[in-house]
Design a protein around this motif. Structure first.
Motif, short mmCIF file in Angstrom:
data_model
loop_
_atom_site.label_atom_id
_atom_site.label_comp_id
_atom_site.label_asym_id
_atom_site.label_seq_id
_atom_site.Cartn_x
_atom_site.Cartn_y
_atom_site.Cartn_z
N LEU A 78 0.82 -1.21 0.00
CA LEU A 78 0.00 0.00 0.00
C LEU A 78 0.86 1.26 0.00
O LEU A 78 0.53 2.24 -0.68
CB LEU A 78 -0.95 0.00 1.21
N ARG A 79 1.97 1.24 0.74
CA ARG A 79 2.86 2.41 0.79
C ARG A 79 3.45 2.76 -0.57
O ARG A 79 3.78 3.91 -0.82
CB ARG A 79 4.00 2.17 1.79
N THR A 80 3.56 1.78 -1.46
CA THR A 80 4.17 2.03 -2.77
C THR A 80 3.16 2.46 -3.83
O THR A 80 3.55 2.82 -4.94
CB THR A 80 4.88 0.76 -3.29
N GLN A 81 1.87 2.45 -3.47
CA GLN A 81 0.83 2.78 -4.45
C GLN A 81 0.60 4.28 -4.53
O GLN A 81 0.38 4.92 -3.51
CB GLN A 81 -0.47 2.06 -4.11
N VAL A 84 -4.75 4.76 -4.11
CA VAL A 84 -5.53 3.60 -3.68
C VAL A 84 -6.98 4.06 -3.58
O VAL A 84 -7.26 5.10 -2.99
CB VAL A 84 -5.04 3.08 -2.31
N PRO A 85 -7.92 3.32 -4.18
CA PRO A 85 -9.32 3.75 -4.15
C PRO A 85 -9.85 3.87 -2.72
O PRO A 85 -9.43 3.14 -1.81
CB PRO A 85 -10.07 2.63 -4.88
N TYR A 86 -10.79 4.79 -2.55
CA TYR A 86 -11.46 4.94 -1.26
C TYR A 86 -12.12 3.62 -0.91
O TYR A 86 -12.67 2.94 -1.76
CB TYR A 86 -12.51 6.06 -1.35
N SER A 95 -8.40 -13.53 4.90
CA SER A 95 -9.46 -12.67 5.43
C SER A 95 -9.44 -11.32 4.73
O SER A 95 -8.37 -10.79 4.42
CB SER A 95 -9.28 -12.44 6.93
N LEU A 96 -10.63 -10.76 4.52
CA LEU A 96 -10.71 -9.44 3.90
C LEU A 96 -10.47 -8.35 4.94
O LEU A 96 -10.91 -8.46 6.08
CB LEU A 96 -12.08 -9.24 3.26
N HIS A 97 -9.76 -7.31 4.51
CA HIS A 97 -9.46 -6.17 5.37
C HIS A 97 -9.71 -4.88 4.62
O HIS A 97 -9.37 -4.76 3.44
CB HIS A 97 -7.98 -6.19 5.80
N SER A 98 -10.30 -3.91 5.30
CA SER A 98 -10.45 -2.57 4.75
C SER A 98 -9.14 -1.84 5.01
O SER A 98 -8.60 -1.88 6.11
CB SER A 98 -11.60 -1.86 5.45
N ALA A 99 -8.62 -1.16 3.98
CA ALA A 99 -7.36 -0.42 4.10
C ALA A 99 -7.67 1.07 4.24
O ALA A 99 -8.42 1.63 3.45
CB ALA A 99 -6.48 -0.67 2.89
N ALA A 100 -7.11 1.70 5.27
CA ALA A 100 -7.34 3.13 5.49
C ALA A 100 -6.06 3.76 6.02
O ALA A 100 -5.22 3.09 6.62
CB ALA A 100 -8.48 3.32 6.48
#
Length: 120
Positions: A78-81, A84-86, A95-100
Motif C-alpha cells: 500500500l505504501r508504494t501505491q 488507492v481507491p477509497y 481474510s478481507l481487510h479494509s485499508a485506510a
C-alpha cells in the motif's frame, strides 16, 4: 416509470399512511422514496435493481485489490501505491481487510467479518 419502481413507491406511501403519528417514520419513508427518484433521475435505476438482487450475497461482498500472506506485506505494498481507491479492500491470510490511512499517513488494516460470521 417502471412498474417495479411504482409498486415500491406505492408501498412506501402506504407504510407512511399507516404511521401518521410517527413523524420520524414518515420522514424516513419519504427520504427512501426520494432516494429512489434520485437513482432514477441519474439513470442508475437498472444498476440499483442489479445491486438489490445481489445485496447480502457473496456476489455483493467486496473484492480485494490484492492478496497477501501478512499484514506487513499488505501495508508495504500500500505504501508504494500512488493512488488507492477509497474504501479499498485487501485480502490478508484469507481474510478481507479494509485499508485506510491514519492522520499520520500510515496504513491500517481493519478485518471485515465474513458473511458466515455475520449470519451466525
Amino acid at each position: 416509470m417502471s412498474s417495479k419502481l411504482e409498486d415500491l413507491l406505492n408501498s412506501l406511501e402506504a407504510l407512511a399512511g399507516q404511521h401518521p403519528n410517527e413523524p420520524e417514520s414518515v420522514a424516513t419513508l419519504k427520504t427512501a422514496a426520494k432516494a429512489l427518484h434520485f437513482i432514477r433521475s441519474i439513470g442508475k435505476l437498472e444498476d440499483f435493481w442489479k445491486y438489490e438482487s445481489v445485496f447480502g450475497t457473496k456476489e455483493h461482498w467486496p473484492k480485494p485489490l490484492r492478496s497477501f500472506s501478512s499484514g506487513d506485506e499488505a501495508r508495504a505494498w500500500l505504501r508504494t501505491q500512488p493512488d488507492v481507491p477509497y474504501a479499498a479492500v485487501v485480502e490478508v491470510a484469507g481474510s478481507l481487510h479494509s485499508a485506510a490511512r491514519t492522520r499520520e499517513g500510515e496504513w491500517v488494516l481493519v478485518r471485515l467479518p465474513s458473511i458466515e460470521e455475520l449470519e451466525g
